[in-house]
Write an enzyme that holds these catalytic residues in place. Structure first.
Site, PDB file in Angstrom:
ATOM      1  N   PHE A  25      91.662  45.237 114.904  1.00 55.16           N
ATOM      2  CA  PHE A  25      90.243  45.109 115.223  1.00 55.16           C
ATOM      3  C   PHE A  25      89.468  46.173 114.456  1.00 55.16           C
ATOM      4  O   PHE A  25      89.730  47.362 114.603  1.00 55.16           O
ATOM      5  CB  PHE A  25      89.998  45.243 116.728  1.00 55.16           C
ATOM      6  CG  PHE A  25      88.617  44.823 117.113  1.00 55.16           C
ATOM      7  CD1 PHE A  25      88.299  43.485 117.237  1.00 55.16           C
ATOM      8  CD2 PHE A  25      87.627  45.769 117.315  1.00 55.16           C
ATOM      9  CE1 PHE A  25      87.010  43.083 117.567  1.00 55.16           C
ATOM     10  CE2 PHE A  25      86.330  45.387 117.650  1.00 55.16           C
ATOM     11  CZ  PHE A  25      86.033  44.045 117.770  1.00 55.16           C
ATOM     12  N   ASP A  69      88.484  35.730 111.043  1.00 46.82           N
ATOM     13  CA  ASP A  69      89.635  36.144 111.849  1.00 46.82           C
ATOM     14  C   ASP A  69      90.492  34.896 112.056  1.00 46.82           C
ATOM     15  O   ASP A  69      91.319  34.554 111.218  1.00 46.82           O
ATOM     16  CB  ASP A  69      89.094  36.752 113.148  1.00 46.82           C
ATOM     17  CG  ASP A  69      90.163  37.338 114.044  1.00 46.82           C
ATOM     18  OD1 ASP A  69      91.333  37.353 113.638  1.00 46.82           O
ATOM     19  OD2 ASP A  69      89.835  37.777 115.161  1.00 46.82           O
ATOM     20  N   GLU A  88      79.865  35.216 105.841  1.00 50.56           N
ATOM     21  CA  GLU A  88      80.484  35.728 107.076  1.00 50.56           C
ATOM     22  C   GLU A  88      80.908  37.179 106.872  1.00 50.56           C
ATOM     23  O   GLU A  88      81.336  37.553 105.786  1.00 50.56           O
ATOM     24  CB  GLU A  88      81.750  34.907 107.388  1.00 50.56           C
ATOM     25  CG  GLU A  88      81.544  33.758 108.356  1.00 50.56           C
ATOM     26  CD  GLU A  88      81.665  34.179 109.818  1.00 50.56           C
ATOM     27  OE1 GLU A  88      81.340  35.335 110.159  1.00 50.56           O
ATOM     28  OE2 GLU A  88      82.092  33.334 110.616  1.00 50.56           O
ATOM     29  N   ASP A  89      80.826  37.959 107.938  1.00 54.10           N
ATOM     30  CA  ASP A  89      81.362  39.318 107.871  1.00 54.10           C
ATOM     31  C   ASP A  89      82.886  39.287 107.808  1.00 54.10           C
ATOM     32  O   ASP A  89      83.500  39.925 106.965  1.00 54.10           O
ATOM     33  CB  ASP A  89      80.875  40.156 109.072  1.00 54.10           C
ATOM     34  CG  ASP A  89      81.095  39.457 110.420  1.00 54.10           C
ATOM     35  OD1 ASP A  89      81.547  38.283 110.444  1.00 54.10           O
ATOM     36  OD2 ASP A  89      80.811  40.079 111.461  1.00 54.10           O
ATOM     37  N   ARG A  92      77.833  49.092 114.483  1.00 56.19           N
ATOM     38  CA  ARG A  92      77.488  48.218 113.346  1.00 56.19           C
ATOM     39  C   ARG A  92      76.927  49.015 112.176  1.00 56.19           C
ATOM     40  O   ARG A  92      76.974  48.561 111.034  1.00 56.19           O
ATOM     41  CB  ARG A  92      76.430  47.190 113.763  1.00 56.19           C
ATOM     42  CG  ARG A  92      76.899  46.143 114.750  1.00 56.19           C
ATOM     43  CD  ARG A  92      75.837  45.050 114.867  1.00 56.19           C
ATOM     44  NE  ARG A  92      76.006  44.211 116.038  1.00 56.19           N
ATOM     45  CZ  ARG A  92      76.799  43.143 116.116  1.00 56.19           C
ATOM     46  NH1 ARG A  92      77.520  42.788 115.068  1.00 56.19           N
ATOM     47  NH2 ARG A  92      76.876  42.433 117.224  1.00 56.19           N
TER      48      ARG A  92
HETATM   49  P1  IMP Z   1      86.867  33.875 114.133  1.00 56.15           P
HETATM   50  O1  IMP Z   1      86.134  32.674 114.653  1.00 56.15           O
HETATM   51  O2  IMP Z   1      88.115  34.158 114.937  1.00 56.15           O
HETATM   52  O3  IMP Z   1      87.163  33.780 112.649  1.00 56.15           O
HETATM   53  O4  IMP Z   1      85.973  35.125 114.403  1.00 56.15           O
HETATM   54  C1  IMP Z   1      84.816  35.340 113.697  1.00 56.15           C
HETATM   55  C2  IMP Z   1      83.892  36.350 114.356  1.00 56.15           C
HETATM   56  O5  IMP Z   1      84.557  37.187 115.318  1.00 56.15           O
HETATM   57  C3  IMP Z   1      83.347  37.289 113.318  1.00 56.15           C
HETATM   58  O6  IMP Z   1      82.181  36.775 112.702  1.00 56.15           O
HETATM   59  C4  IMP Z   1      83.099  38.550 114.121  1.00 56.15           C
HETATM   60  O7  IMP Z   1      81.831  38.485 114.732  1.00 56.15           O
HETATM   61  C5  IMP Z   1      84.156  38.532 115.190  1.00 56.15           C
HETATM   62  N1  IMP Z   1      85.340  39.356 114.813  1.00 56.15           N
HETATM   63  C6  IMP Z   1      86.555  38.925 114.425  1.00 56.15           C
HETATM   64  N2  IMP Z   1      87.384  39.950 114.160  1.00 56.15           N
HETATM   65  C7  IMP Z   1      86.650  41.065 114.375  1.00 56.15           C
HETATM   66  C8  IMP Z   1      86.956  42.468 114.242  1.00 56.15           C
HETATM   67  O8  IMP Z   1      88.041  42.914 113.861  1.00 56.15           O
HETATM   68  N3  IMP Z   1      85.926  43.330 114.542  1.00 56.15           N
HETATM   69  C9  IMP Z   1      84.699  42.895 114.935  1.00 56.15           C
HETATM   70  N4  IMP Z   1      84.388  41.603 115.067  1.00 56.15           N
HETATM   71  C10 IMP Z   1      85.356  40.685 114.790  1.00 56.15           C
END
Ligand code: IMP
Length: 173
Positions: free
Chosen positions: A151, A102, A98-99, A164
Site C-alpha cells: 500500500f 491495483d 489513473e494514479d 496526498r
Molecule cells: P483498483 O480498482 O483495485 O485497480 O484500485 C484503484 C484505486 O484504488 C486507485 O485509483 C486508488 O484510488 C486506490 N488504490 C489502490 N492501491 C492503492 C495504494 O496502494 N495506495 C492508495 N490508493 C490505492
C-alpha cells in the site's frame, strides 16, 4: 507517528512523466481534435497536472469521480461514478489517467463505460501498476512504474484522505 519510506522520489517521478509525455505526444501526433485527458479523482490530480504539461499535442481536461475503497485498504470491486464527465466524448480520442492500477477493476469499469459513449479511441495511462494484483484484468497503454504489492501513499495517493500532498511515493511504516 507513522514514517514513510520513499520508493519513488520526486525526481524519478518527474523524469518518467517527461518520458510518458513524449510517448503520448508521439502516439497522438496526428489527432485532428484535442486529446481528452480524463483524470480519475482524487488520486490522479497531481499526475494529471504534471503529465498534461509534458504533452505537446492539444488536450482538453476532464475529471471523473469514482468511489473505490472508502477508508479501507482493500478493493471492494464495486465501482460507482460519483462525478461524471462534463462533455460528451463521442468521436474523441480519450486517455484515462489513473494514479494506480491495483486490481484493475476501477480502470476496467471506466474504460467499458467510456466505450458505450462511442469515442474514437480510448486508452489507459497509469502512473503506477501493481502487477501482482492486476493479473490480466486490464492492459495499460502507458505505464509509469510497476511496483510491489504494497500500500503506497503520496503524489496524489492517500491513506484515509491524508498524505496526498507528499511530493514522492512511499510506503507507510
Ligand atoms: P483498483 O480498482 O483495485 O485497480 O484500485 C484503484 C484505486 O484504488 C486507485 O485509483 C486508488 O484510488 C486506490 N488504490 C489502490 N492501491 C492503492 C495504494 O496502494 N495506495 C492508495 N490508493 C490505492
Amino acid at each position: 507517528m507513522h514514517t514513510v519510506k520513499v520508493i519513488l522520489s520526486s525526481e524519478q517521478i518527474q523524469t518518467r512523466i517527461a518520458e510518458l509525455g513524449k510517448e503520448i505526444s508521439a502516439h497522438y501526433a496526428s489527432v485532428k481534435e484535442p486529446l481528452v485527458l480524463v483524470g480519475v479523482l482524487k488520486g490522479s490530480f497531481l499526475f494529471l497536472a504534471d503529465l498534461c504539461r509534458k504533452i505537446s499535442v492539444p488536450v482538453e481536461i476532464e475529471f471523473i469521480g469514482v468511489s473505490s475503497y472508502g477508508e479501507a485498504t482493500e478493493s471492494s470491486g464495486v465501482v460507482q461514478i460519483t462525478q461524471d464527465l462534463t462533455r460528451p466524448i463521442e468521436n474523441r480520442d480519450v486517455l484515462l489517467v489513473e494514479d494506480i492500477v491495483d486490481t484493475g477493476l476501477t480502470a476496467k469499469y471506466l474504460l467499458d463505460n467510456f466505450k458505450t459513449r462511442e469515442p474514437k479511441s480510448v486508452s489507459l495511462c497509469a502512473l503506477l501498476e501493481k502487477p501482482a494484483q492486476n493479473q490480466g484484468t486490464i492492459a495499460i497503454d502507458f505505464c509509469g512504474f510497476q511496483i510491489p504489492d504494497q500500500f503506497v501513499v503520496g503524489y496524489g495517493l492517500d491513506w484515509a484522505q491524508k498524505m496526498r500532498n507528499l511530493p514522492y511515493v512511499g510506503v507507510v511504516e
